[in-house]
Design a protein around this motif. Structure first.
Motif, short mmCIF file in Angstrom:
data_model
loop_
_atom_site.label_atom_id
_atom_site.label_comp_id
_atom_site.label_asym_id
_atom_site.label_seq_id
_atom_site.Cartn_x
_atom_site.Cartn_y
_atom_site.Cartn_z
N ILE A 3 92.11 13.35 -53.63
CA ILE A 3 92.50 13.86 -52.40
C ILE A 3 92.93 13.13 -51.19
O ILE A 3 93.94 13.44 -50.47
CB ILE A 3 91.37 14.69 -51.89
N VAL A 4 92.30 11.88 -51.11
CA VAL A 4 92.78 10.96 -50.11
C VAL A 4 94.20 10.28 -50.48
O VAL A 4 94.95 10.47 -49.31
CB VAL A 4 91.73 9.73 -50.45
N LYS A 45 93.66 23.92 -39.57
CA LYS A 45 93.47 22.83 -40.97
C LYS A 45 93.15 23.93 -42.02
O LYS A 45 93.05 25.16 -42.07
CB LYS A 45 92.22 22.07 -40.52
N VAL A 46 92.93 23.22 -43.00
CA VAL A 46 92.92 23.87 -44.25
C VAL A 46 91.52 23.25 -44.81
O VAL A 46 91.51 22.17 -45.05
CB VAL A 46 93.92 23.88 -45.54
N ASP A 54 94.28 13.57 -40.07
CA ASP A 54 94.70 13.51 -41.54
C ASP A 54 93.32 14.35 -42.26
O ASP A 54 93.58 15.31 -43.40
CB ASP A 54 94.76 12.48 -42.14
N GLY A 55 92.04 14.46 -41.78
CA GLY A 55 91.10 15.12 -42.11
C GLY A 55 89.84 14.36 -42.59
O GLY A 55 89.83 13.16 -42.25
N LYS A 56 89.10 14.99 -43.32
CA LYS A 56 87.66 14.41 -43.64
C LYS A 56 87.47 14.93 -45.04
O LYS A 56 87.88 15.95 -45.30
CB LYS A 56 86.50 14.86 -42.82
N ILE A 57 86.61 14.23 -45.92
CA ILE A 57 86.08 14.53 -47.29
C ILE A 57 84.55 14.59 -47.11
O ILE A 57 83.88 13.61 -46.19
CB ILE A 57 86.70 13.88 -48.26
N GLU A 67 84.31 18.85 -50.07
CA GLU A 67 84.71 19.83 -49.00
C GLU A 67 85.83 18.54 -48.45
O GLU A 67 85.42 17.73 -47.85
CB GLU A 67 83.91 20.11 -48.16
N ALA A 68 86.84 19.17 -48.39
CA ALA A 68 88.13 18.26 -47.80
C ALA A 68 88.74 19.34 -46.61
O ALA A 68 89.39 20.43 -47.11
CB ALA A 68 89.13 17.95 -48.60
N ILE A 69 88.83 18.61 -45.53
CA ILE A 69 89.56 19.29 -44.33
C ILE A 69 90.90 18.67 -44.25
O ILE A 69 90.86 17.43 -43.95
CB ILE A 69 88.67 19.42 -42.99
#
Length: 112
Positions: free
Chosen positions: A77-78, A58-59, A88-91, A5-7
């Protein structure tokens, strides 16, 4: 199997989708989400009035892949979602015990 899951920031979605498709990921789920992390939202001015945006749009991209492909998916993804700025988000990577394709009844990695 791993669920990744990537935000990410919304404008990075197309780039991430294309990179994952090139990597061999065959399906994904995309959801528009709102949230905040360390930045705790931000202030904006609209028609002269200042207000706080507490939840940033976010997505969330979700994919389930085999164990062997998971590290490459995370790296991709990174690399493609990174802007170098705050937010930038989280995974998140979790182990999936079982997957079943409803139409055929296939189980395990064959169902992906």
């Amino acid at each position: 199997m791993k669920k990744i899951e990537a935000i990410i920031k919304p404008f990075k979605l197309d780039e991430v989708k294309e990179a994952l498709t090139e990597l061999g990921v065959q399906g994904m789920t995309v959801t528009e989400v709102k949230g905040f992390g360390r930045q705790k939202g931000h202030k904006e001015v609209y028609r002269g009035a200042e207000y706080v945006v507490e939840f940033v749009p976010k997505v969330k991209v979700e994919v389930v892949v085999g164990d062997a492909l998971a590290p490459r998916v995370v790296d991709t993804i990174v690399r493609t979602a990174k802007t170098g700025t705050i937010g930038d988000g989280k995974i998140f990577v979790t182990t999936i015990g079982e997957a079943i394709r409803i139409r055929t009844g296939e189980t395990g990695e064959g169902s992906l």
